[in-house]
Write an enzyme that holds these catalytic residues in place. Sequence first.
Site, short mmCIF file in Angstrom:
data_model
loop_
_atom_site.label_atom_id
_atom_site.label_comp_id
_atom_site.label_asym_id
_atom_site.label_seq_id
_atom_site.Cartn_x
_atom_site.Cartn_y
_atom_site.Cartn_z
N GLN A 237 -52.90 125.25 121.61
CA GLN A 237 -52.41 124.85 120.30
C GLN A 237 -52.25 123.32 120.27
OE1 GLN A 237 -50.69 127.81 121.72
NE2 GLN A 237 -52.39 128.82 120.74
N LYS B 80 -60.42 120.62 122.23
CA LYS B 80 -59.94 120.31 123.59
C LYS B 80 -60.86 120.87 124.67
CE LYS B 80 -55.97 122.37 122.46
NZ LYS B 80 -55.97 122.44 120.99
N GLY C 86 -54.08 121.85 116.19
CA GLY C 86 -54.94 122.74 116.96
C GLY C 86 -56.40 122.60 116.55
N ASP C 87 -57.27 123.22 117.33
CA ASP C 87 -58.70 123.21 117.04
C ASP C 87 -59.30 121.81 117.08
OD1 ASP C 87 -58.41 125.99 116.46
OD2 ASP C 87 -57.70 125.42 114.47
N THR D 76 -46.21 127.52 115.83
CA THR D 76 -46.31 128.68 116.71
C THR D 76 -44.96 128.85 117.43
OG1 THR D 76 -47.71 129.80 118.33
CG2 THR D 76 -47.32 127.43 118.69
N ALA E 241 -54.79 131.22 120.69
CA ALA E 241 -55.74 130.13 120.94
C ALA E 241 -57.16 130.69 120.89
CB ALA E 241 -55.49 129.52 122.31
N GLY E 242 -58.09 129.82 120.62
CA GLY E 242 -59.49 130.25 120.67
C GLY E 242 -60.31 129.03 120.95
N HIS E 243 -60.98 129.00 122.09
CA HIS E 243 -61.82 127.83 122.34
C HIS E 243 -63.27 128.22 122.51
CE1 HIS E 243 -58.55 128.39 125.32
NE2 HIS E 243 -59.53 128.92 126.03
P1 IMP Z 1 -49.14 132.22 115.76
O1 IMP Z 1 -49.21 131.30 116.91
O2 IMP Z 1 -50.22 133.27 115.76
O3 IMP Z 1 -47.78 132.80 115.56
O4 IMP Z 1 -49.43 131.37 114.42
C1 IMP Z 1 -48.53 130.38 113.95
C2 IMP Z 1 -49.30 129.21 113.34
O5 IMP Z 1 -49.98 128.53 114.38
C3 IMP Z 1 -50.36 129.62 112.32
O6 IMP Z 1 -50.46 128.61 111.33
C4 IMP Z 1 -51.64 129.64 113.15
O7 IMP Z 1 -52.79 129.47 112.36
C5 IMP Z 1 -51.38 128.47 114.07
N1 IMP Z 1 -52.10 128.56 115.35
C6 IMP Z 1 -51.74 129.26 116.46
N2 IMP Z 1 -52.62 129.07 117.45
C7 IMP Z 1 -53.53 128.20 116.98
C8 IMP Z 1 -54.67 127.58 117.56
O8 IMP Z 1 -55.03 127.76 118.73
N3 IMP Z 1 -55.37 126.73 116.74
C9 IMP Z 1 -54.98 126.47 115.46
N4 IMP Z 1 -53.93 127.00 114.89
C10 IMP Z 1 -53.20 127.87 115.64
#
Ligand code: IMP
Length: 403
Positions: free
Chosen positions: A224, A24, A20-21, A239, A47-49
Amino acid sequence: MSGIQSSLGPVTSVIGAQWGDEGKGKIVDILASEYDVIARACGGANAGHTIVVEGEKHVFHLMPSGCLHEGKQIVLGSGLVIHLPTLMKEIETLEGHGISILDRLHISNAAHIVFDYHKEVDGALEESRPQPIGTTKRGIGPAYMDKAARTGVRMERLGKDLSKEMQSRVSSIKKIYGVDVDVETELKNIAEAQEKIGHCIIDTVAYLSEARTTGKSILIEGAQAVLLDIDHGTYPFVTSSSTTLAGALQGLGLPPMCVTSCIGVAKAYCTRVGEGVFDTEAEGGAQERLRERGGEYGSTTGRPRRTGWLNIDQLNIANATNGFTHWNVTKLDVLDEEEVIPVMINGKLEELAGWKSNTAGITSFDKLPESAQAYIKRIEAETGVSVGFIGTGPGREEMITRT
Ligand code: IMP
């Protein structure tokens, strides 16, 4: 068909190839101007973009990055889990910038709702684990738990009276997780959302099918990344959704054979936020240098990201599950100061030559220093996938295109 789309074809997908990150949002932002429909398939506000447009930063969690392009149709597919107040806030942000969205937003009636209590449960589960995952605490796992248990609430029920159902959840959630549910607030959030976006909730499978068969182009924006995939990622530190191209197609209800191209997005180095294996994690000064030069802080949680070196073996795994037609290697300029650049190839950390010069803002491959060209060519040689796009800075225009 025009521009890049003429080589990518009408159904293009952008998929993160690491943890992720990868950045994209920028390639999506560039491609979005050429596609009619921009669709997000899975995940939620984890997610965070961040997108920089004319120097201004925009951060979105639910809306696909392509939403900034006025006039484009935006789809939130069935695979999503949607936290309504977050969605409302993003709509307000767009409207605050004078970007109208409610006339072009299509939300699947089968997408699931993330309630505030899902977030609380996420936190409680994390605390109870011997080794926490380091989730974003956005309630993603618990919402997908409800979905799989068939106790979830889908968007199609937004306009219905959910008060009895919510009341009945209170005691069981309290009993199992020790979490209090604020029923009043949950119901208020639902009512507000119904008023604002009720008309956007449709059968998006039919919508996408109609779009596709009437010649509209579709850009699928993955969320992700492959190594966070619930099946193919670094379980259990993953995730709760399917983050591959196949997962995106499932989340949108698109037929697999319609895809014309799939761009795998990978940073020129590697980062990870949250716990779990990271074979190429950098040590000491290099870890910090990559973090500072790359601005590696989570856009959803603000957590400092763990940083390290490119793992080409992982890119090969990502390619095996997605069949990429191109790579987009992002943030090449972050490596500008490195004397040597370690890269994992065939289980060994090999040191490639750095270029020790400024590549920021370069838009033509020929203008890259020789060692930087060699770095890109090595990725192509080891993966068998051509690097069609190379990011050389945060701005929309700082990109080398080689399609
Ligand atoms: P969750 O998706 O919040 O349950 O997190 C599960 C794992 O996925 C953790 O390690 C988060 O930091 C990672 N994660 C979830 N979404 C993102 C994303 O958009 N970017 C980076 N890591 C993510």
